[in-house]
Design a protein around this motif. Structure first.
Motif, short mmCIF file in Angstrom:
data_model
loop_
_atom_site.label_atom_id
_atom_site.label_comp_id
_atom_site.label_asym_id
_atom_site.label_seq_id
_atom_site.Cartn_x
_atom_site.Cartn_y
_atom_site.Cartn_z
N ASP A 149 -6.58 -2.82 -2.23
CA ASP A 149 -5.18 -2.74 -2.65
C ASP A 149 -4.69 -4.12 -3.07
O ASP A 149 -4.67 -5.07 -2.27
CB ASP A 149 -4.33 -2.21 -1.48
CG ASP A 149 -2.88 -2.01 -1.90
OD1 ASP A 149 -2.56 -0.93 -2.43
OD2 ASP A 149 -2.08 -2.94 -1.71
N MET B 167 0.84 -1.19 0.00
CA MET B 167 0.00 0.00 0.00
C MET B 167 0.87 1.25 0.00
O MET B 167 2.00 1.21 0.47
CB MET B 167 -0.94 0.00 1.21
CG MET B 167 -2.03 -1.06 1.16
SD MET B 167 -3.15 -1.00 2.58
CE MET B 167 -3.99 0.55 2.29
N ASP B 168 0.32 2.31 -0.51
CA ASP B 168 1.04 3.57 -0.64
C ASP B 168 0.82 4.42 0.62
O ASP B 168 -0.26 4.95 0.83
CB ASP B 168 0.54 4.31 -1.89
CG ASP B 168 1.31 5.59 -2.16
OD1 ASP B 168 2.12 6.01 -1.30
OD2 ASP B 168 1.09 6.19 -3.23
N TRP B 169 1.87 4.53 1.45
CA TRP B 169 1.75 5.28 2.70
C TRP B 169 1.46 6.76 2.43
O TRP B 169 0.68 7.39 3.14
CB TRP B 169 3.01 5.12 3.53
CG TRP B 169 3.00 5.90 4.82
CD1 TRP B 169 3.78 6.96 5.15
CD2 TRP B 169 2.16 5.67 5.96
NE1 TRP B 169 3.49 7.41 6.41
CE2 TRP B 169 2.50 6.63 6.94
CE3 TRP B 169 1.16 4.74 6.24
CZ2 TRP B 169 1.86 6.70 8.18
CZ3 TRP B 169 0.52 4.81 7.48
CH2 TRP B 169 0.88 5.77 8.42
N ASP B 170 2.08 7.32 1.42
CA ASP B 170 1.87 8.73 1.11
C ASP B 170 0.40 9.01 0.80
O ASP B 170 -0.11 10.09 1.13
CB ASP B 170 2.73 9.15 -0.08
CG ASP B 170 4.22 9.16 0.26
OD1 ASP B 170 4.54 9.31 1.46
OD2 ASP B 170 5.04 9.01 -0.65
N LYS B 171 -0.28 8.05 0.23
CA LYS B 171 -1.69 8.22 -0.12
C LYS B 171 -2.59 8.16 1.11
O LYS B 171 -3.61 8.85 1.17
CB LYS B 171 -2.10 7.13 -1.12
CG LYS B 171 -3.56 7.13 -1.51
CD LYS B 171 -3.86 6.01 -2.48
CE LYS B 171 -5.34 5.95 -2.82
NZ LYS B 171 -5.64 4.83 -3.76
N HIS B 172 -2.21 7.35 2.10
CA HIS B 172 -3.11 7.09 3.24
C HIS B 172 -2.67 7.71 4.55
O HIS B 172 -3.46 7.75 5.50
CB HIS B 172 -3.25 5.57 3.44
CG HIS B 172 -3.91 4.86 2.30
ND1 HIS B 172 -5.26 4.92 2.07
CD2 HIS B 172 -3.40 4.07 1.31
CE1 HIS B 172 -5.57 4.19 1.01
NE2 HIS B 172 -4.45 3.67 0.53
N LYS C 54 6.30 -3.82 3.58
CA LYS C 54 6.73 -4.33 2.28
C LYS C 54 7.46 -5.65 2.45
O LYS C 54 8.47 -5.74 3.16
CB LYS C 54 7.65 -3.32 1.59
CG LYS C 54 8.05 -3.73 0.18
CD LYS C 54 8.87 -2.65 -0.50
CE LYS C 54 9.25 -3.06 -1.91
NZ LYS C 54 10.06 -2.01 -2.59
N PHE D 131 1.04 -1.78 5.27
CA PHE D 131 2.12 -0.97 4.72
C PHE D 131 3.50 -1.61 4.90
O PHE D 131 4.51 -0.97 4.65
CB PHE D 131 2.10 0.42 5.38
CG PHE D 131 0.81 1.16 5.16
CD1 PHE D 131 0.56 1.80 3.96
CD2 PHE D 131 -0.15 1.20 6.15
CE1 PHE D 131 -0.63 2.48 3.75
CE2 PHE D 131 -1.35 1.88 5.96
CZ PHE D 131 -1.59 2.51 4.75
#
Length: 287
Positions: free
Chosen positions: A198, A1-6, A75, A73
């Motif tokens: 996701d 998942m994209d941390w910057d997005k959430h 990886k 989140f």
């Protein structure tokens, strides 16, 4: 998942940090002071599973939760290390790297099995609390077919994207959650909608399912060194409540507390009710 997005709206994002401890890059949340409690979520979940219970525990303890490899989140750096024993080993490696010494480990569902697997190899073994702990294998033909199906899905390109496209709508998420025997308000369902929407998270969950094998842990339950509390919601449709009762009957030092009117996500439905037996147990076991 994209941390910057959430990151702007994820539960307790202000307590998040990322730790590279090979093979994975871990997403971890930490709050509170005192004896250390390690929180392990179930398959398909994430640290948001602890959004209600974690602040309550942090009033008396230092609490650390993490996303499991490939989920949320965190990886995943090694796709072949998503089974029970490898994940437990990699979490133990992270704890050693960060000099975390858990006074107790709390796990929900598959996280309960991870907690017991970790504790089995620790000296001294910390107390373990399992919330609707997934400690039973599928029986009969299902026991043979389910791992094969999970492996096939994990190896099939585009399965995760198809799954997210077909189930990430709010109505589908609500039905999935209600299928576990739990009812969550819409403001809590949105976190599962983000996770299931996701493809990377779904891939990580499928990989964990494909590699999951409880047999080595279950064979040693009769000599497990941890004092253990198994908390059961009597409406759990994902893990039969009888599973915890059967395991407690095998283990040397285990007890079961059954909570009425709660399902598989008991700690998300009513964190205060789940907190009561947890604190009573911890006060007895942590000196």
């Amino acid at each position: 998942m994209d941390w910057d997005k959430h990151s702007g709206h994820w539960p307790h994002a202000q307590h998040s940090k990322f730790i590279l401890c090979k093979p994975h890059r871990w997403h971890v949340q930490e709050m509170g002071e005192g004896p250390l409690l390690l929180l392990l979520h179930g398959a398909g979940g994430g640290v948001q599973s602890w959004r209600h219970l974690m602040p309550l525990l942090a009033k008396n303890y230092r609490v650390i939760a993490m996303d499991l490899p490939g989920q949320g989140f965190t990886k995943c750096g090694a796709q072949q290390r998503l089974g029970l024993i490898p994940i437990a080993q990699d979490i133990s490696k992270l704890c050693a790297d960060q000099e975390w010494v858990p006074a107790a480990i709390i796990g929900h569902s598959a996280g309960g099995a991870l907690a017991l697997q970790m504790a089995q190899d620790m000296t001294p073994a910390p107390p373990v609390i399992g919330i609707n702990a997934a400690l039973g294998n599928f029986k009969g033909l299902a026991g043979l077919l389910f791992p094969l199906i999970a492996k096939a899905l994990a190896m099939t390109p585009m399965v995760a994207r198809f799954f997210t496209a077909s189930t990430s709508r709010s109505g589908s998420i609500k039905r999935l959650i209600e299928g576990t025997g739990s009812t969550l308000p819409d403001e809590d369902l949105i976190w599962y909608q983000a996770l299931i929407g996701d493809a990377g998270h779904v891939d990580g969950t499928l990989g964990m399912m494909a590699q999951w094998n409880l047999d080595p842990l279950l064979r040693k339950l009769h000599q497990h060194p941890s004092e253990t509390l198994l908390i059961v919601g009597d409406r759990d449709k994902a893990v039969p409540p009888s599973t915890s009762l059967e395991c407690a009957g095998i283990m040397p030092a285990a007890e079961v507390v059954t909570l009425p009117e709660l399902g598989h996500l008991a700690h998300e439905e009513d964190a205060g009710t789940v907190l009561t037996p947890i604190l009573a147990f911890l006060q007895q076991k942590i000196r």
